[in-house]
Design a protein around this motif. Structure first.
Motif, PDB file in Angstrom:
ATOM      1  N   THR A  15       1.158  -0.609  -0.459  1.00  0.00           N
ATOM      2  CA  THR A  15       0.698   0.188   0.170  1.00  0.00           C
ATOM      3  C   THR A  15       1.009   1.095  -0.090  1.00  0.00           C
ATOM      4  O   THR A  15       1.984   1.144   1.145  1.00  0.00           O
ATOM      5  N   THR A  16       0.348   2.647  -0.854  1.00  0.00           N
ATOM      6  CA  THR A  16       1.039   3.035  -1.119  1.00  0.00           C
ATOM      7  C   THR A  16       1.025   3.993   0.087  1.00  0.00           C
ATOM      8  O   THR A  16       0.793   3.821   1.000  1.00  0.00           O
ATOM      9  N   ILE A  17       3.068   4.824   0.485  1.00  0.00           N
ATOM     10  CA  ILE A  17       3.030   6.024   1.565  1.00  0.00           C
ATOM     11  C   ILE A  17       1.769   6.497   1.954  1.00  0.00           C
ATOM     12  O   ILE A  17       1.553   6.911   3.163  1.00  0.00           O
ATOM     13  N   PHE A  18       1.454   7.437   0.878  1.00  0.00           N
ATOM     14  CA  PHE A  18       0.276   8.169   0.725  1.00  0.00           C
ATOM     15  C   PHE A  18      -0.837   7.585   1.425  1.00  0.00           C
ATOM     16  O   PHE A  18      -1.848   8.050   2.006  1.00  0.00           O
ATOM     17  N   THR A  19      -0.846   6.454   1.019  1.00  0.00           N
ATOM     18  CA  THR A  19      -2.497   6.063   1.155  1.00  0.00           C
ATOM     19  C   THR A  19      -2.540   5.764   3.047  1.00  0.00           C
ATOM     20  O   THR A  19      -3.433   6.013   4.304  1.00  0.00           O
ATOM     21  N   MET A  21      -0.015   6.987   5.601  1.00  0.00           N
ATOM     22  CA  MET A  21       0.140   8.423   6.496  1.00  0.00           C
ATOM     23  C   MET A  21      -1.303   9.088   6.312  1.00  0.00           C
ATOM     24  O   MET A  21      -2.138   9.667   7.073  1.00  0.00           O
ATOM     25  N   SER A  22      -2.311   9.039   4.734  1.00  0.00           N
ATOM     26  CA  SER A  22      -3.446   9.715   5.205  1.00  0.00           C
ATOM     27  C   SER A  22      -4.846   8.849   6.122  1.00  0.00           C
ATOM     28  O   SER A  22      -5.645   9.632   6.748  1.00  0.00           O
ATOM     29  N   GLN A  23      -3.899   7.341   6.072  1.00  0.00           N
ATOM     30  CA  GLN A  23      -5.584   6.488   6.785  1.00  0.00           C
ATOM     31  C   GLN A  23      -4.787   7.173   8.192  1.00  0.00           C
ATOM     32  O   GLN A  23      -5.632   7.065   9.673  1.00  0.00           O
ATOM     33  N   ALA A  25      -3.481  10.011   9.677  1.00  0.00           N
ATOM     34  CA  ALA A  25      -3.883  10.755   9.584  1.00  0.00           C
ATOM     35  C   ALA A  25      -5.190  10.533  10.732  1.00  0.00           C
ATOM     36  O   ALA A  25      -5.593  11.382  11.417  1.00  0.00           O
ATOM     37  N   ALA A  26      -6.465  10.648   9.768  1.00  0.00           N
ATOM     38  CA  ALA A  26      -7.559  10.478   9.728  1.00  0.00           C
ATOM     39  C   ALA A  26      -7.605   9.316  11.307  1.00  0.00           C
ATOM     40  O   ALA A  26      -8.545   9.434  12.032  1.00  0.00           O
ATOM     41  N   GLU A  27      -6.903   8.394  11.452  1.00  0.00           N
ATOM     42  CA  GLU A  27      -6.880   7.785  12.580  1.00  0.00           C
ATOM     43  C   GLU A  27      -7.121   8.416  14.153  1.00  0.00           C
ATOM     44  O   GLU A  27      -7.129   8.248  15.068  1.00  0.00           O
ATOM     45  N   HIS A  28      -5.954   9.277  14.288  1.00  0.00           N
ATOM     46  CA  HIS A  28      -5.397  10.200  15.097  1.00  0.00           C
ATOM     47  C   HIS A  28      -5.599  11.456  14.986  1.00  0.00           C
ATOM     48  O   HIS A  28      -5.460  12.115  15.900  1.00  0.00           O
ATOM     49  N   GLY A  29      -6.776  11.922  14.026  1.00  0.00           N
ATOM     50  CA  GLY A  29      -7.008  12.710  14.095  1.00  0.00           C
ATOM     51  C   GLY A  29      -6.265  14.959  14.289  1.00  0.00           C
ATOM     52  O   GLY A  29      -5.873  15.819  14.012  1.00  0.00           O
ATOM     53  N   ALA A  30      -5.092  13.956  13.209  1.00  0.00           N
ATOM     54  CA  ALA A  30      -3.618  14.844  12.147  1.00  0.00           C
ATOM     55  C   ALA A  30      -3.909  15.794  10.999  1.00  0.00           C
ATOM     56  O   ALA A  30      -5.165  15.540  10.886  1.00  0.00           O
ATOM     57  N   LEU A  31      -3.608  17.193  11.338  1.00  0.00           N
ATOM     58  CA  LEU A  31      -3.745  17.725  10.097  1.00  0.00           C
ATOM     59  C   LEU A  31      -2.777  17.056   9.389  1.00  0.00           C
ATOM     60  O   LEU A  31      -2.640  16.709   9.809  1.00  0.00           O
ATOM     61  N   ASN A  32      -3.829  16.859   7.873  1.00  0.00           N
ATOM     62  CA  ASN A  32      -2.754  15.923   7.165  1.00  0.00           C
ATOM     63  C   ASN A  32      -1.971  16.937   5.779  1.00  0.00           C
ATOM     64  O   ASN A  32      -3.012  17.398   4.988  1.00  0.00           O
ATOM     65  N   LEU A  33      -0.639  16.808   6.309  1.00  0.00           N
ATOM     66  CA  LEU A  33      -0.185  17.680   4.918  1.00  0.00           C
ATOM     67  C   LEU A  33       0.603  16.801   4.205  1.00  0.00           C
ATOM     68  O   LEU A  33       1.902  17.207   3.842  1.00  0.00           O
ATOM     69  N   GLY A  34       0.884  15.114   4.602  1.00  0.00           N
ATOM     70  CA  GLY A  34       1.396  14.394   3.895  1.00  0.00           C
ATOM     71  C   GLY A  34       0.988  14.201   2.247  1.00  0.00           C
ATOM     72  O   GLY A  34       1.402  14.982   1.166  1.00  0.00           O
ATOM     73  N   GLN A 330      15.385   9.273  14.472  1.00  0.00           N
ATOM     74  CA  GLN A 330      14.856   7.908  13.710  1.00  0.00           C
ATOM     75  C   GLN A 330      14.336   8.079  12.350  1.00  0.00           C
ATOM     76  O   GLN A 330      14.983   9.303  11.575  1.00  0.00           O
ATOM     77  N   ASP A 331      14.507   6.772  11.790  1.00  0.00           N
ATOM     78  CA  ASP A 331      14.094   6.647  10.610  1.00  0.00           C
ATOM     79  C   ASP A 331      13.088   8.281   9.865  1.00  0.00           C
ATOM     80  O   ASP A 331      12.095   8.216   9.985  1.00  0.00           O
ATOM     81  N   ASP A 332      12.916   8.558   8.374  1.00  0.00           N
ATOM     82  CA  ASP A 332      11.917   8.818   8.336  1.00  0.00           C
ATOM     83  C   ASP A 332      10.799   8.170   7.868  1.00  0.00           C
ATOM     84  O   ASP A 332       9.695   9.333   9.196  1.00  0.00           O
ATOM     85  N   VAL A 333       9.506   6.920   7.717  1.00  0.00           N
ATOM     86  CA  VAL A 333       9.326   6.617   7.862  1.00  0.00           C
ATOM     87  C   VAL A 333       8.825   6.498   9.428  1.00  0.00           C
ATOM     88  O   VAL A 333       7.216   6.955   9.374  1.00  0.00           O
ATOM     89  N   ALA A 334       9.585   5.555  10.706  1.00  0.00           N
ATOM     90  CA  ALA A 334       8.794   5.841  11.871  1.00  0.00           C
ATOM     91  C   ALA A 334       8.593   7.779  12.409  1.00  0.00           C
ATOM     92  O   ALA A 334       7.922   8.053  13.684  1.00  0.00           O
ATOM     93  N   PHE A 335       9.781   8.265  12.153  1.00  0.00           N
ATOM     94  CA  PHE A 335       9.146   9.781  12.334  1.00  0.00           C
ATOM     95  C   PHE A 335       8.354  10.454  12.213  1.00  0.00           C
ATOM     96  O   PHE A 335       6.891  11.257  13.162  1.00  0.00           O
ATOM     97  N   CYS A 336       7.897   9.951  10.519  1.00  0.00           N
ATOM     98  CA  CYS A 336       6.139  10.813  10.460  1.00  0.00           C
ATOM     99  C   CYS A 336       5.789   9.840  10.903  1.00  0.00           C
ATOM    100  O   CYS A 336       4.068  10.465  11.319  1.00  0.00           O
ATOM    101  N   ARG A 337       5.421   8.463  11.472  1.00  0.00           N
ATOM    102  CA  ARG A 337       4.142   7.469  12.153  1.00  0.00           C
ATOM    103  C   ARG A 337       4.221   8.745  13.981  1.00  0.00           C
ATOM    104  O   ARG A 337       3.248   9.310  14.113  1.00  0.00           O
ATOM    105  N   TRP A 338       5.349   8.608  14.105  1.00  0.00           N
ATOM    106  CA  TRP A 338       5.389   9.960  15.838  1.00  0.00           C
ATOM    107  C   TRP A 338       4.883  10.882  15.619  1.00  0.00           C
ATOM    108  O   TRP A 338       3.657  11.770  16.207  1.00  0.00           O
ATOM    109  N   LEU A 339       5.541  11.867  14.358  1.00  0.00           N
ATOM    110  CA  LEU A 339       4.897  13.100  14.296  1.00  0.00           C
ATOM    111  C   LEU A 339       2.933  13.263  13.960  1.00  0.00           C
ATOM    112  O   LEU A 339       1.954  13.933  14.722  1.00  0.00           O
ATOM    113  N   ALA A 340       3.123  11.701  13.368  1.00  0.00           N
ATOM    114  CA  ALA A 340       1.137  11.810  13.046  1.00  0.00           C
ATOM    115  C   ALA A 340       0.716  11.369  14.493  1.00  0.00           C
ATOM    116  O   ALA A 340      -0.046  12.221  14.807  1.00  0.00           O
TER     117      ALA A 340
END
Length: 385
Positions: A15-19, A21-23, A25-34, A330-340
């Motif tokens: 599944t693409t990184i865009f999908t 990260m958008s999921q 964002a929706a799960e955690h109520g994050a503002l989606n700048l992804g 952190q690596d960038d994938v882990a960092f983006c998860r943490w940020l969201a």
């Protein structure tokens, strides 16, 4: 004998990184700048033109190559912007988004055993389309830190099996743009070869600081061997309409259309009529788009001035790369998860755009194609990180 699933044709694809990260964002109520989409409306005229087209009865299949009026408006725009005269009938094909156009262009000419050169980081739809054609992607990294092209490395990557080179300007995800010198260097690299060029120009109208967009259509030698792909979604803030187009000389367009007609056949008819009316009646929209997005770029950068993110230069697109080295290792994938999850802002990691990310790279991509209120709210959270 029980059924056995055949081996996957895309073993490296999930599944693409865009999908994802958008999921998240929706799960955690994050503002989606992804994911790269605006959170504001398309122009009122365009919306009204869409309703009008439906009321006028444009509900059946559009012509396979696209509504004539739209292709004529595309040709007129290209001549006005780039001085290139193209044949609306033979050279322009309307597609169901730029991604479809990229897929169709690759499959029109790339065969099993061929090689296709891509410049890393590159958009994630390129390599799967190459793999499905039975070909091999050859990755040439862009130069750090400005993501410019080392044309000698591109020349060195060319071999007897090279069928296509894919370029992208304005560049997603870095925001780098080609200059006139890049077009000349590109022409020099390809001169004397039979390599087909695929130029991804979906952010063509989002170039900043008074710099023009140097489309390959400005260079006759390059245009003669090129598929040039554009997107109405990026230009008119309607990414969900999924309408793009491809410009190519007649011989290449003929091969492109052989794929397109069995891939989607035709594209959403009422929207084509609406876009034709928009181009005809309001050309100022795409002419004013650079200033519109430059204001958003500058505002976003000002809002993040007090953060610990290091912001890289942005010459085009509506994306901002940011170095988070001062915040986390952190690596960038882990960092983006943490940020969201922890700070409620979704970003996109850079590594999914790359075949071999450089060691120690700490870069993420923010989309600043957002309303002022969204930018302010996101910046407040990012400054607090």
């Amino acid at each position: 004998m029980s059924f056995a699933l055949p081996p996957t044709k895309l073993p490296k694809v999930g599944t693409t990184i865009f999908t994802r990260m958008s999921q998240l964002a929706a799960e955690h109520g994050a503002l989606n700048l992804g994911q790269g989409f605006p959170d504001f409306q398309p122009p009122d005229f365009l919306q009204q033109a869409l309703v009008q087209a439906m009321r006028e009865g444009h509900h059946q299949y559009a012509p396979m190559t696209g509504v004539v009026e739209l292709r004529e408006q595309i040709a007129a725009k290209v001549e006005a912007l780039h001085g290139a005269r193209i044949d609306a009938g033979a050279d322009v094909t309307v597609t169901s988004g730029a991604t479809e156009a990229i897929f169709a262009a690759i499959h029109a000419v790339v065969r099993s055993g061929d090689e296709v050169i891509v410049l890393d980081p590159c958009y994630d739809c390129y390599e799967p389309a190459i793999a499905l054609a039975g070909a091999q992607a050859v990755h040439v990294p862009l130069r750090a830190p400005d993501f410019s092209v080392d044309w000698q490395r591109v020349r060195d990557a060319i071999g007897p099996r090279t069928r296509m080179l894919i370029v992208n300007s304005p560049h997603n995800p870095s925001g780098a743009v080609f200059s006139a010198a890049d077009l000349e260097a590109l022409a020099d690299v390809l001169r004397g070869t039979r390599i087909v060029l695929l130029s991804d120009e979906v952010y063509e109208h989002i170039v900043f600081d008074g710099v023009p967009h140097f489309s390959v259509l400005r260079h006759p030698e390059l245009a003669a061997r090129s598929f040039v792909v554009s997107s109405f979604g990026k230009t008119y803030h309607c990414t969900g309409w999924k309408i793009g187009y491809c410009i190519a000389p007649p011989a290449l367009s003929a091969e492109f259309r052989k794929v397109h007609q069995y891939l989607t056949f035709s594209t959403f008819n009422p929207a084509q009529w609406a876009l034709a009316a928009m181009l005809r009646e309001h050309p100022e929209h795409h002419l004013e788009l650079p200033a519109f997005y430059q204001q958003k770029r500058d505002r976003f950068r000002e809002l993040l001035a007090g953060s610990r993110f290091e912001l890289l230069p942005v010459a085009g697109t509506y994306f901002q790369l940011a170095d988070y080295s001062a915040i986390s290792d952190q690596d960038d994938v882990a960092f983006c998860r943490w940020l969201a999850m922890e700070h409620k802002v979704a970003a996109i990691p850079l590594s999914p755009f790359q075949h071999q990310p450089p060691p120690g790279q700490r870069l993420v991509r923010f989309c600043f194609a957002k309303a002022d209120a969204t930018q302010v709210a996101a910046a407040q959270r990012l400054v607090a990180v």
